[in-house]
Design an enzyme around this catalytic site. Sequence first.
Site, short mmCIF file in Angstrom:
data_model
loop_
_atom_site.label_atom_id
_atom_site.label_comp_id
_atom_site.label_asym_id
_atom_site.label_seq_id
_atom_site.Cartn_x
_atom_site.Cartn_y
_atom_site.Cartn_z
N SER A 1 0.84 -1.20 0.00
CA SER A 1 0.00 0.00 0.00
C SER A 1 0.88 1.25 0.00
O SER A 1 2.07 1.16 -0.30
CB SER A 1 -0.94 -0.03 1.21
OG SER A 1 -1.91 0.98 1.09
N ASN A 2 0.33 2.38 0.33
CA ASN A 2 1.12 3.62 0.42
C ASN A 2 0.56 4.50 1.53
O ASN A 2 -0.35 4.10 2.25
CB ASN A 2 1.11 4.34 -0.94
CG ASN A 2 -0.30 4.69 -1.37
OD1 ASN A 2 -1.00 5.45 -0.71
ND2 ASN A 2 -0.74 4.10 -2.47
N HIS A 3 1.11 5.71 1.66
CA HIS A 3 0.81 6.55 2.83
C HIS A 3 -0.44 7.40 2.72
O HIS A 3 -0.71 8.22 3.60
CB HIS A 3 1.99 7.49 3.11
CG HIS A 3 3.26 6.77 3.41
ND1 HIS A 3 3.43 6.01 4.53
CD2 HIS A 3 4.42 6.69 2.72
CE1 HIS A 3 4.64 5.50 4.53
NE2 HIS A 3 5.26 5.88 3.44
#
Length: 401
Positions: A209-211
């Site tokens: 995933s990412n932030h």
Amino acid sequence: MSLKGKRILLGVTGSIAAYKSAFLVRLLVKAGAEVQVVMTASAFDFITPLTLATLSKHPVLSQFQKDETGQWNNHVELGLWADLMVIAPASANTISKIAHGLCDNLLSAVYLSARCAVMIAPAMDLDMYRHPSVLESMGKLRSYGNLILEAESGELASGLSGQGRMMEPERMVEAIHAFFSKAKDFQGKKVLITLGPTQEAIDPVRFISNHSSGKMGKAIAEAFAARGAEVFVVAGPTSQHFSEKIRVTHVRSAADMYEACQKIHSGMDLCIFAAAVADYAPANPAKQKIKKSSAELTITLAKNIDIADALGKAKSPNQIHVGFALETENEIAHASEKLSKKNFDLIVLNSLQDRGAGFQGDTNKVTLIHASGQRKTSELLPKSQIAELILDEIKNVPVWV
Ligand code: PMT
């Protein structure tokens, strides 16, 4: 714009930020508003009613009963008198009470009686601010249509640092101005907004995933809803809460996000692609949890569908597509390339080179680039204000004009 003739009911609760209420009253009165202050008993520990009464030029109210004669402060009348109710600072205690319909003091009774819009400016320590019960209460208040003026991040009275500082009075006055001057300029328009990250499964317990927090997309969704649009959000995993009038579809992966968007795309007037979609996903996610048997693990990734690109190809001449670009270098060149490749009318560039911009935080700094190449750069501003700038800029897109 002046606030002349506007009647504002200011609720002050027990928080160290109550000292800022004096500045707020002063600014509102200076702008021409008539201000009536209602305090809770614990607010008295932080600021005197004399200060607020002097600045507002009205006696401060705090009790149901005026005196021993049985005269009372009519909470229904107060609730009906106001054009806008602002609770600032709003303590965790008051937020929780009003979210659940408790009314054991004048302020909470006035809140329940108020027919006008309500703005709530929370102020508390960071751990209180992110406690699930406080978040749930704020979510409830949003779902009742109340506007939460998100607390700012910084140093707190406890000495800790984080989100929980009450919004500065100057910014609150800007939000109040915006509330009264807001035109319903997107009335009748249907808007799709993608937001948040996507999660791509490695196995049943792990993902890539990412932030992205979803904050930027949420601010845009709320701005469109406030300006009259019918808003459809397709949200990757996020803890953001949305007003009741916004229709939210929760998804996990890029493939799910595409499916949800594709179903409604043709009926939309505007599409805003604010999501941080994973470009790649594990090609063959494991059916069972992967065991740590070998020293190394190689995961083969396969390219995900590009949602904005695919829908850009299906875009009709009346639709407006707005993309985002999060860059770390050669920002303008990369964003401009995405703008033309994905058939965007406008792209919102945010760069991780700019402190306070991009993922997670409450602020952003953007450059808005039109298909014509024309561009504008904002200052570092709260995401709610960046959202308003984006909406204003959409009205300069040739299809809109
Ligand atoms: O959510 P926050 O914490 O508030 O942070 C906001 C944000 C930084 C995530 C947001 O402002 C932002 O920049 N979103 C887009 C980030 C991004 O993934 O950019 P990109 O350059 O990879 O993609 C370009 C555009 O194509 C974007 O509009 C993206 O939504 C879209 N895209 C990308 C890949 C893909 N598979 N499908 C897409 O639709």
